[in-house]
Design a protein around this motif. Structure first.
Motif, mmCIF file in Angstrom:
data_model
loop_
_atom_site.group_PDB
_atom_site.id
_atom_site.type_symbol
_atom_site.label_atom_id
_atom_site.label_comp_id
_atom_site.label_asym_id
_atom_site.label_seq_id
_atom_site.Cartn_x
_atom_site.Cartn_y
_atom_site.Cartn_z
ATOM 1 N N ARG A 90 -1.411 2.474 -15.420
ATOM 2 C CA ARG A 90 -1.498 2.104 -13.996
ATOM 3 C C ARG A 90 -0.160 2.276 -13.265
ATOM 4 N NH1 ARG A 90 -5.920 -1.875 -13.303
ATOM 5 N NH2 ARG A 90 -7.078 -1.985 -15.270
ATOM 6 N N SER A 91 0.845 2.793 -13.947
ATOM 7 C CA SER A 91 2.210 2.809 -13.422
ATOM 8 C C SER A 91 2.376 3.662 -12.167
ATOM 9 C CB SER A 91 3.181 3.289 -14.498
ATOM 10 O OG SER A 91 2.849 4.602 -14.921
ATOM 11 N N SER A 110 -4.339 -1.254 -10.388
ATOM 12 C CA SER A 110 -2.934 -1.477 -10.689
ATOM 13 C C SER A 110 -2.790 -2.823 -11.410
ATOM 14 C CB SER A 110 -2.094 -1.446 -9.404
ATOM 15 O OG SER A 110 -0.714 -1.468 -9.713
ATOM 16 N N ASN A 122 0.665 3.440 -9.585
ATOM 17 C CA ASN A 122 0.431 2.540 -8.453
ATOM 18 C C ASN A 122 1.445 1.402 -8.480
ATOM 19 O OD1 ASN A 122 -1.917 3.976 -7.594
ATOM 20 N ND2 ASN A 122 -3.068 2.989 -9.247
ATOM 21 N N ASN A 123 1.662 0.761 -7.348
ATOM 22 C CA ASN A 123 2.676 -0.286 -7.243
ATOM 23 C C ASN A 123 2.261 -1.548 -7.987
ATOM 24 O OD1 ASN A 123 4.358 1.254 -5.607
ATOM 25 N ND2 ASN A 123 3.371 0.568 -3.727
ATOM 26 N N HIS A 151 4.029 -3.026 -16.717
ATOM 27 C CA HIS A 151 3.386 -2.151 -15.740
ATOM 28 C C HIS A 151 3.869 -0.708 -15.875
ATOM 29 C CE1 HIS A 151 1.490 -0.841 -12.045
ATOM 30 N NE2 HIS A 151 2.669 -0.417 -11.592
#
Length: 511
Positions: free
Chosen positions: A237-238, A284, A240-241, A232
């Protein structure tokens, strides 16, 4: 040209001719030892207010796994803040981060010579070079200008290695205006230098910045959740959680709601609309841990979400579109679960687009020592001690144990040993001894079976690991001698990466 500047010239050559960054770093410390006649040195990378060792000389191997938070180590903090050469007074009262970590020198270093060279690139701190000697007057012949030359050479080499690493891992054109912080060595909790970990990190780098589904496999305790986190963090997308769901702890009655959400009134207790994990992970990554535990009834709905990006909250007639990347993990052999009818074949193939296997600890060579150092340093901070070290006999025990519970079991063992050692400590220095470890070692791990009367009369008196080490040591020594005592040629002869050969030779006490 005097001998000092010949040495500087040789240092510059060494830093530009090594095959890989790791080889270059190890050759650097070899040259530093010859130049300064020092007893210990370390090349450290800096990020997130902590130093991470890249290469060491004259220190225990477990130092490579440690992460030194500068707020907890005043000498390293002084180096990080200085921006120039730091010469610590020989009688400095500041605790040394390497106390107890130099072979054949137990406890505090007390009076000794200590120099710290901050490594800067574009006025950013990217690392440090530390040099220690037991003789308090060892470095007096070197001026600050001499040390600044060395600092500049080493900083340039480290910066180049960081740039090369980034270029190898990225797609597209490198932007030289990019913030330097993104180039700096990333201290990660995935500690290790074994071939298995190198291959694992290569696979992570290859697939992280794609939208492919990833299935992480491996035994319990190997660190599958760390792989998911790394995938991740290295993806687009990092920002976002990462959304986590443990499928094994998911009651079937609420599983659908947890995954897809529900609307008010959908069932008793649904007093308001609620988003599910899929929706929370929109744009994410959703990490489905222990995915093999999902009930069959839910597997079909999960498959639809993966195929079409459509989800439907429980009790809702409308569908929602989501852009969710799936990373799943299991310690089960899912292909066997498919054969047994407990897991859908179509879902298995949808999840297994890019399989990533995490090797067990027993197959990771000397990584167990580095991990021991990593966990020991974390214990030191939690227990409030100035320093913590692991005696060689305890390291030998750790190396010869099979670790059926893998990294998680090692972490717990280090924590237990530290707590036991703390109860017996009489000062701020904590030494983990063999007696502090409570490992269930089967005699078969360290002793060979008894030979029957019709077998050869010679008796094997060592375990498999010891016998393997002895064999490897003999082969390396013979090849080294036959190749003119040249490590690079020896590595080529043995068909090994030079860096891996250097590390193996150090572990076998051949260097």
């Amino acid at each position: 040209m005097n001998s000092k500047y010949k040495a500087f010239t040789q240092l510059a050559i060494d830093l530009t001719t090594s095959v890989s960054g790791q080889d270059r770093f190890e050759q650097l410390l070899f040259t530093i030892r010859n130049l300064f006649n020092c007893d210990a040195s370390a090349l450290l990378a800096f990020q997130h207010q902590q130093f991470a060792p890249l290469a060491i000389d004259g220190l225990y191997d477990d130092v490579l796994g440690r992460r030194f938070n500068i707020q907890e180590h005043p000498r390293l903090e002084a180096i990080a803040r200085a921006g120039d050469v730091v010469r610590f007074p020989s009688d400095s009262q500041l605790p040394d981060p390497y106390d107890g970590l130099i072979p054949n020198h137990e406890g505090e270093l007390n009076i000794h010579s200590c120099i710290g060279l901050p490594l800067l690139a574009n006025n950013h701190l990217i690392g440090a070079l530390t040099i220690d000697a037991f003789n308090p007057e060892q470095f007096e012949q070197f001026s600050d200008d001499d040390l600044r030359i060395i600092s500049a050479l080493v900083a340039a080499s480290l910066h180049t290695s960081l740039l090369m690493e980034k270029l190898e891992n990225q797609v597209g054109i490198f932007n030289h205006e990019e913030n330097l912080d993104s180039l700096v060595y990333q201290p990660t909790e995935m500690i290790g230098q074994s071939q298995g970990i190198i291959e694992l990190q290569s696979h992570i780098s290859a697939v992280a910045d794609t939208d492919l589904s990833v299935l992480i496999t491996g035994e319990t305790g190997v660190g599958k959740e760390l792989v998911a986190s790394a995938l991740h963090k290295q993806s687009a997308r990092s920002e976002n959680n990462l959304i986590y769901l443990n499928c094994a702890a998911l009651p079937e009655s609420v599983a659908e709601s947890e995954l897809f959400g529900h609307v008010k009134g959908a069932f008793t207790g649904a007093i308001s609309d609620r988003k599910g994990k899929f929706e929370l992970a929109n744009n994410s990554t959703l990490f489905l841990d222990e995915v093999g535990e999902l009930p069959l009834s839910l597997q079909a709905k999960l498959l639809r979400a993966l195929q079409y990006g459509d989800i439907q909250r429980v009790g809702d007639e409308k569908s929602l579109k989501v852009n969710t990347r799936i990373v799943a993990a299991t310690n089960r052999a899912l292909h066997e679960e498919v054969k047994a009818g407990r897991f859908r074949a179509d879902l298995y193939h949808r999840l297994n687009v890019f399989p990533v296997h995490v090797p067990p600890l027993r197959e990771r060579d000397n990584d167990v020592v580095l991990l021991s150092g990593f966990f020991a340093e974390r214990c030191r901070a939690k227990l409030g001690f100035d320093n913590i070290s692991i005696e060689p006999e305890a390291i030998g025990l750790i190396q010869h144990y099979d670790w059926p519970g893998n990294v998680r079991e090692l972490e717990h063992a280090i924590n237990r040993a530290a707590v036991i050692a703390k109860s017996q400590a009489i000062d701020s220095f904590l030494l983990l001894q063999k007696k502090h470890f409570q490992l269930n070692i089967d005699d078969s791990q360290t002793q060979s079976p008894t030979l029957s009367s019709n077998e050869p009369t010679s008796t094997i008196k060592t375990g498999l690991r010891e016998a393997t080490d002895k064999f490897q040591s003999g082969v390396i020594q013979q090849a080294y001698k036959e190749n003119g005592n040249n490590w690079a040629t020896t590595a080529k002869r043995l068909k090994l990466d030079p860096g891996n050969l250097h590390r193996l030779a150090k572990r076998l006490n051949l260097k």
